[in-house]
Write an enzyme that holds these catalytic residues in place. Structure first.
Site, PDB file in Angstrom:
ATOM      1  N   ASP A   5      -7.516   3.409  10.088  1.00 26.36           N
ATOM      2  CA  ASP A   5      -6.988   2.796   8.871  1.00 26.36           C
ATOM      3  C   ASP A   5      -8.122   2.854   7.864  1.00 26.36           C
ATOM      4  O   ASP A   5      -9.084   2.085   7.939  1.00 26.36           O
ATOM      5  CB  ASP A   5      -6.539   1.356   9.138  1.00 26.36           C
ATOM      6  CG  ASP A   5      -5.377   0.951   8.256  1.00 26.36           C
ATOM      7  OD1 ASP A   5      -5.131   1.644   7.259  1.00 26.36           O
ATOM      8  OD2 ASP A   5      -4.723  -0.064   8.555  1.00 26.36           O
ATOM      9  N   ASP A  59     -11.748  -1.210  12.419  1.00 23.19           N
ATOM     10  CA  ASP A  59     -11.912  -1.249  10.965  1.00 23.19           C
ATOM     11  C   ASP A  59     -13.331  -1.685  10.611  1.00 23.19           C
ATOM     12  O   ASP A  59     -13.990  -2.392  11.380  1.00 23.19           O
ATOM     13  CB  ASP A  59     -10.907  -2.226  10.346  1.00 23.19           C
ATOM     14  CG  ASP A  59      -9.470  -1.769  10.523  1.00 23.19           C
ATOM     15  OD1 ASP A  59      -9.243  -0.541  10.533  1.00 23.19           O
ATOM     16  OD2 ASP A  59      -8.584  -2.628  10.666  1.00 23.19           O
ATOM     17  N   CYS A 100      -3.951 -18.356  12.928  1.00 26.27           N
ATOM     18  CA  CYS A 100      -3.594 -17.658  14.162  1.00 26.27           C
ATOM     19  C   CYS A 100      -3.721 -18.625  15.338  1.00 26.27           C
ATOM     20  O   CYS A 100      -4.362 -19.670  15.240  1.00 26.27           O
ATOM     21  CB  CYS A 100      -4.516 -16.474  14.399  1.00 26.27           C
ATOM     22  SG  CYS A 100      -4.344 -15.138  13.200  1.00 26.27           S
ATOM     23  N   LYS A 123      -3.444   5.079   6.754  1.00 30.08           N
ATOM     24  CA  LYS A 123      -3.787   5.468   8.126  1.00 30.08           C
ATOM     25  C   LYS A 123      -3.866   6.985   8.246  1.00 30.08           C
ATOM     26  O   LYS A 123      -3.028   7.710   7.702  1.00 30.08           O
ATOM     27  CB  LYS A 123      -2.754   4.917   9.106  1.00 30.08           C
ATOM     28  CG  LYS A 123      -2.659   3.398   9.132  1.00 30.08           C
ATOM     29  CD  LYS A 123      -1.584   2.943  10.102  1.00 30.08           C
ATOM     30  CE  LYS A 123      -1.473   1.419  10.109  1.00 30.08           C
ATOM     31  NZ  LYS A 123      -0.907   0.899   8.833  1.00 30.08           N
ATOM     32  N   ARG A 160       0.811  -1.216   0.000  1.00 24.17           N
ATOM     33  CA  ARG A 160       0.000   0.000   0.000  1.00 24.17           C
ATOM     34  C   ARG A 160       0.844   1.264   0.000  1.00 24.17           C
ATOM     35  O   ARG A 160       0.451   2.290  -0.531  1.00 24.17           O
ATOM     36  CB  ARG A 160      -0.903   0.028   1.234  1.00 24.17           C
ATOM     37  CG  ARG A 160      -2.269  -0.535   1.023  1.00 24.17           C
ATOM     38  CD  ARG A 160      -3.190  -0.163   2.149  1.00 24.17           C
ATOM     39  NE  ARG A 160      -2.749  -0.679   3.439  1.00 24.17           N
ATOM     40  CZ  ARG A 160      -3.305  -0.353   4.593  1.00 24.17           C
ATOM     41  NH1 ARG A 160      -4.300   0.502   4.630  1.00 24.17           N
ATOM     42  NH2 ARG A 160      -2.877  -0.878   5.714  1.00 24.17           N
ATOM     43  N   TYR A 161       1.981   1.227   0.699  1.00 24.57           N
ATOM     44  CA  TYR A 161       2.831   2.403   0.848  1.00 24.57           C
ATOM     45  C   TYR A 161       4.087   2.214   0.004  1.00 24.57           C
ATOM     46  O   TYR A 161       4.569   1.088  -0.165  1.00 24.57           O
ATOM     47  CB  TYR A 161       3.229   2.600   2.312  1.00 24.57           C
ATOM     48  CG  TYR A 161       2.058   2.836   3.239  1.00 24.57           C
ATOM     49  CD1 TYR A 161       1.493   4.099   3.372  1.00 24.57           C
ATOM     50  CD2 TYR A 161       1.520   1.794   3.989  1.00 24.57           C
ATOM     51  CE1 TYR A 161       0.425   4.323   4.229  1.00 24.57           C
ATOM     52  CE2 TYR A 161       0.450   2.006   4.848  1.00 24.57           C
ATOM     53  CZ  TYR A 161      -0.097   3.274   4.961  1.00 24.57           C
ATOM     54  OH  TYR A 161      -1.154   3.486   5.809  1.00 24.57           O
ATOM     55  N   CYS A 200      -9.734 -13.654  16.700  1.00 21.03           N
ATOM     56  CA  CYS A 200     -10.353 -12.510  17.377  1.00 21.03           C
ATOM     57  C   CYS A 200     -11.663 -12.156  16.683  1.00 21.03           C
ATOM     58  O   CYS A 200     -11.757 -12.170  15.452  1.00 21.03           O
ATOM     59  CB  CYS A 200      -9.415 -11.303  17.346  1.00 21.03           C
ATOM     60  SG  CYS A 200      -7.790 -11.612  18.073  1.00 21.03           S
ATOM     61  N   ARG A 259      -9.046  -9.169   8.990  1.00 22.96           N
ATOM     62  CA  ARG A 259      -8.599 -10.014   7.889  1.00 22.96           C
ATOM     63  C   ARG A 259      -9.310 -11.363   7.937  1.00 22.96           C
ATOM     64  O   ARG A 259      -8.785 -12.385   7.512  1.00 22.96           O
ATOM     65  CB  ARG A 259      -7.078 -10.174   7.970  1.00 22.96           C
ATOM     66  CG  ARG A 259      -6.399 -10.454   6.635  1.00 22.96           C
ATOM     67  CD  ARG A 259      -4.894 -10.350   6.752  1.00 22.96           C
ATOM     68  NE  ARG A 259      -4.468  -8.970   6.762  1.00 22.96           N
ATOM     69  CZ  ARG A 259      -3.384  -8.517   7.375  1.00 22.96           C
ATOM     70  NH1 ARG A 259      -2.626  -9.359   8.052  1.00 22.96           N
ATOM     71  NH2 ARG A 259      -3.066  -7.236   7.327  1.00 22.96           N
ATOM     72  N   CYS A 307     -11.377  -9.253  14.088  1.00 21.82           N
ATOM     73  CA  CYS A 307     -10.341  -9.393  13.062  1.00 21.82           C
ATOM     74  C   CYS A 307     -10.733  -8.675  11.773  1.00 21.82           C
ATOM     75  O   CYS A 307     -11.845  -8.845  11.261  1.00 21.82           O
ATOM     76  CB  CYS A 307     -10.095 -10.873  12.776  1.00 21.82           C
ATOM     77  SG  CYS A 307      -8.810 -11.156  11.530  1.00 21.82           S
ATOM     78  N   ARG A 320       7.253   0.355   1.924  1.00 23.63           N
ATOM     79  CA  ARG A 320       7.065  -0.782   2.824  1.00 23.63           C
ATOM     80  C   ARG A 320       5.909  -1.657   2.316  1.00 23.63           C
ATOM     81  O   ARG A 320       5.013  -1.186   1.630  1.00 23.63           O
ATOM     82  CB  ARG A 320       6.804  -0.343   4.258  1.00 23.63           C
ATOM     83  CG  ARG A 320       5.694   0.664   4.440  1.00 23.63           C
ATOM     84  CD  ARG A 320       5.923   1.445   5.742  1.00 23.63           C
ATOM     85  NE  ARG A 320       4.881   2.394   6.054  1.00 23.63           N
ATOM     86  CZ  ARG A 320       4.835   3.626   5.564  1.00 23.63           C
ATOM     87  NH1 ARG A 320       5.755   4.042   4.703  1.00 23.63           N
ATOM     88  NH2 ARG A 320       3.881   4.455   5.922  1.00 23.63           N
TER      89      ARG A 320
END
Length: 393
Positions: free
Chosen positions: A339, A302, A134, A346, A121-122, A138, A143, A141, A125
């Site tokens: 985000d 999110d 995982c 962000k 995205r950036y 969670c 994702r 989450c 990075r």
């Protein structure tokens, strides 16, 4: 027969299952992963479920995964459905509700994926998706479209192609290894990935995003730390959401990483009813500092489909930050960020302390509500004359 993990000092904890008489230890992180609690019957046998939780667990198959390490399960307060650990891992019926604006891919990652396992995205990075599983799943989450479905390991060929993309993209100087949770890989497999990144000349920084110190702290062992220590500069970002998670074992895991010279940041997600309280956030952030973990981000939730019941309003996040600033050390105060949906990056938000802007002075409001003037200099030229010399070579 049940056991209670001896170093977990939480009141009204819920005991986890006893390991088989095979010489295995509950302190073995592999045992913890093999014996994750995954279904309604297993959970109901250990704590009384509310109708809302029963409905959520009934709907889980085919919609979202449920898995909880015995260690993390032992932190649940079985008497109170409002327990912040319980709310993070046991689904409720509201996960089936999608509100306007909810997205399957809330951060637009799929549209920024030039290769399987890469989100770029950036400019300088990228994120390397090392795996799609995982230690726990969670409920908030972002994702879940990837890690919340049936587990299927990302192939070595996929990872090789992802690493090749990084090699061919010299603008990338910072790689975040994420997933899924990279620290659930074997130490040898994780080292293969880190070593491959370290062999790329233009990759200067390697980061690991993990929730292992929170939910599987026994994974942070001497072997892992000795391996990570070989690849500095290397950073770890973890994900504590509530001070209840800062058990002696979790603290020890963080301190072990810090002793290996690894800077640790924490990314908390602001969750309605879990940590949307200034008392909770003050306690969490100050206690993290004591463990040598720097509060880095406080995320507004999110807009992931099925998570709206856990999101707060933006005004709530800003108000909480207003009550933190000036009342605890600046080291303990994270950036409050959104985000943004669609992969726009962000955006930092927070209280507005500027009352008036002018060429001669700015009028500011401090944390106590008092006004103060900051005089502007007469000369506004901010050129650094030495830049041309310093950057000429």
């Amino acid at each position: 027969m049940t056991f209670a993990l001896p170093i977990v000092d939480q009141p009204r904890s819920n005991p986890a299952p006893e390991p088989a008489e095979t010489g295995e230890s509950v302190d073995d992180w592999r045992w913890q992963l093999r014996h994750r609690i995954t279904g309604k019957d297993e959970i109901a046998a250990r704590l009384p479920l509310t109708p809302d939780e029963e409905a959520g667990l009934d709907a889980a198959p085919g919609h979202f995964r449920v898995a909880i390490t015995p260690y993390y399960f032992s932190l649940i307060d079985r008497e109170h459905p409002s327990c912040p650990v319980r709310m993070q891992v046991i689904p409720r019926a509201r996960e089936l509700v999608n509100e306007p604006g909810d997205l399957i891919d809330p951060l637009g990652e799929d549209s920024h994926s030039p290769a399987t396992g890469i989100f770029h995205r950036y400019p300088d990075r990228c994120l390397l998706l090392a795996l799609d599983r995982c230690a726990i799943y969670c409920r908030h989450c972002n994702r879940r479209r990837l890690v919340g479905q049936e587990e299927s390991p990302i192939s070595r060929d996929d990872l090789d192609r992802a690493l090749d993309y990084i090699r061919r993209t010299p603008a990338i100087r910072d790689v975040l290894i994420s997933g899924g949770d990279p620290l659930t890989l074997s130490t040898a497999r994780l080292e293969e990935i880190i070593a491959a990144l370290r062999a790329i000349p233009h990759v200067e920084i390697v980061r690991i995003g993990t929730r292992v110190p929170v939910v599987l702290p026994m994974r942070v062992d001497d072997e892992l730390c000795a391996m990570l220590k070989k690849y500095h500069p290397l950073y770890v970002n973890t994900h504590f959401n509530h001070p209840k998670e800062l058990t002696p074992r979790a603290r020890a895991a963080c301190e072990k990483l810090a002793d290996a010279g690894i800077p640790i940041g924490n990314q908390t997600v602001l969750l309605r009813g879990v940590n949307s309280s200034v008392r909770v956030l003050r306690k969490l952030f100050t206690e993290l500092l004591r463990c040598r973990v720097r509060p880095y981000y406080l995320f507004q939730g999110d807009v992931a489909a099925g998570t709206s019941h856990l999101r707060t309003s933006v005004e709530t996040g800003v108000a909480l930050m207003q009550e933190l600033r000036g009342h605890i050390s600046g080291l303990a105060i994270p950036h409050l960020v959104i985000d943004t949906p669609g992969g726009m990056g962000k955006v930092s938000i927070g209280p507005d302390y500027v009352v008036e802007r002018g060429p001669d002075k700015w009028t500011l409001r401090n944390y106590e509500g008092k006004l103060v003037d900051y005089p502007q200099p007469a000369d506004k030229d901010a050129t650094c004359a030495y830049d041309e010399i310093f950057f000429s070579s």
